[in-house]
Write a protein that holds these residues in place. Sequence first.
Motif, short mmCIF file in Angstrom:
data_model
loop_
_atom_site.label_atom_id
_atom_site.label_comp_id
_atom_site.label_asym_id
_atom_site.label_seq_id
_atom_site.Cartn_x
_atom_site.Cartn_y
_atom_site.Cartn_z
N MET A 65 0.84 -1.19 0.00
CA MET A 65 0.00 0.00 0.00
C MET A 65 0.88 1.25 0.00
O MET A 65 1.95 1.24 0.59
CB MET A 65 -0.89 0.04 1.25
N ASP A 66 0.37 2.29 -0.64
CA ASP A 66 1.09 3.55 -0.59
C ASP A 66 0.59 4.37 0.60
O ASP A 66 -0.35 3.98 1.30
CB ASP A 66 0.98 4.31 -1.91
N PHE A 67 1.24 5.50 0.84
CA PHE A 67 0.94 6.30 2.02
C PHE A 67 -0.52 6.74 2.06
O PHE A 67 -1.16 6.68 3.11
CB PHE A 67 1.88 7.50 2.09
N GLN A 120 -3.12 5.26 0.87
CA GLN A 120 -3.94 4.11 1.25
C GLN A 120 -3.77 3.78 2.73
O GLN A 120 -4.73 3.47 3.42
CB GLN A 120 -3.59 2.89 0.40
N ILE A 121 -2.55 3.85 3.22
CA ILE A 121 -2.27 3.57 4.62
C ILE A 121 -3.01 4.55 5.52
O ILE A 121 -3.57 4.18 6.55
CB ILE A 121 -0.76 3.57 4.91
N ALA A 145 7.56 2.24 8.24
CA ALA A 145 6.76 1.39 7.36
C ALA A 145 5.45 2.09 6.99
O ALA A 145 5.00 2.03 5.84
CB ALA A 145 6.48 0.04 8.02
N LEU A 146 4.85 2.78 7.95
CA LEU A 146 3.58 3.49 7.69
C LEU A 146 3.77 4.65 6.73
O LEU A 146 2.88 4.97 5.94
CB LEU A 146 2.96 3.98 9.00
N ALA A 168 5.59 4.66 4.26
CA ALA A 168 5.69 4.01 2.94
C ALA A 168 6.70 4.72 2.03
O ALA A 168 7.85 4.87 2.41
CB ALA A 168 4.31 3.92 2.31
N GLU A 169 6.25 5.14 0.86
CA GLU A 169 7.16 5.71 -0.14
C GLU A 169 7.84 7.00 0.33
O GLU A 169 8.91 7.36 -0.15
CB GLU A 169 6.44 5.94 -1.48
N THR A 211 9.25 7.38 3.14
CA THR A 211 10.46 6.97 3.85
C THR A 211 11.65 6.92 2.89
O THR A 211 12.74 7.41 3.20
CB THR A 211 10.26 5.61 4.54
#
Length: 105
Positions: A1-3, A5-6, A66-67, A69-70, A72
């Motif tokens: 999932m991308d940010f 979506q998260i 991890a949350l 996502a991209e 990071t």
Amino acid sequence: MDFKQILTTLPTVDHLSGLDIVDVNQQVIHHIPAIEGKLGSLRVYYALALAFSGQLDRTSAEKGLALFAEHTLDAKANIGKHPNIDFLFNVIDKSLNYRLIAVEK
């Protein structure tokens, strides 16, 4: 999932004016306000506060990365662009321990 979506899976922060990160002396060392442009970070950190009983340490910081996502990966490539992600890197790199305190409106 991308940010994006998260974010839909994380708790809302409508009831918060921000979140304080405090050290062992109860000094606020970082604050994430509930303002446009910071709400995603606020939701991530608030989710960490709930999931880890208010503890910010290596384990919870890794979950935070991890949350994000991209974002990071972008933060790794562009130090200073994402200060709230950089903060998590610092917690991990230096094995720091802080408390996350949600600030109600």
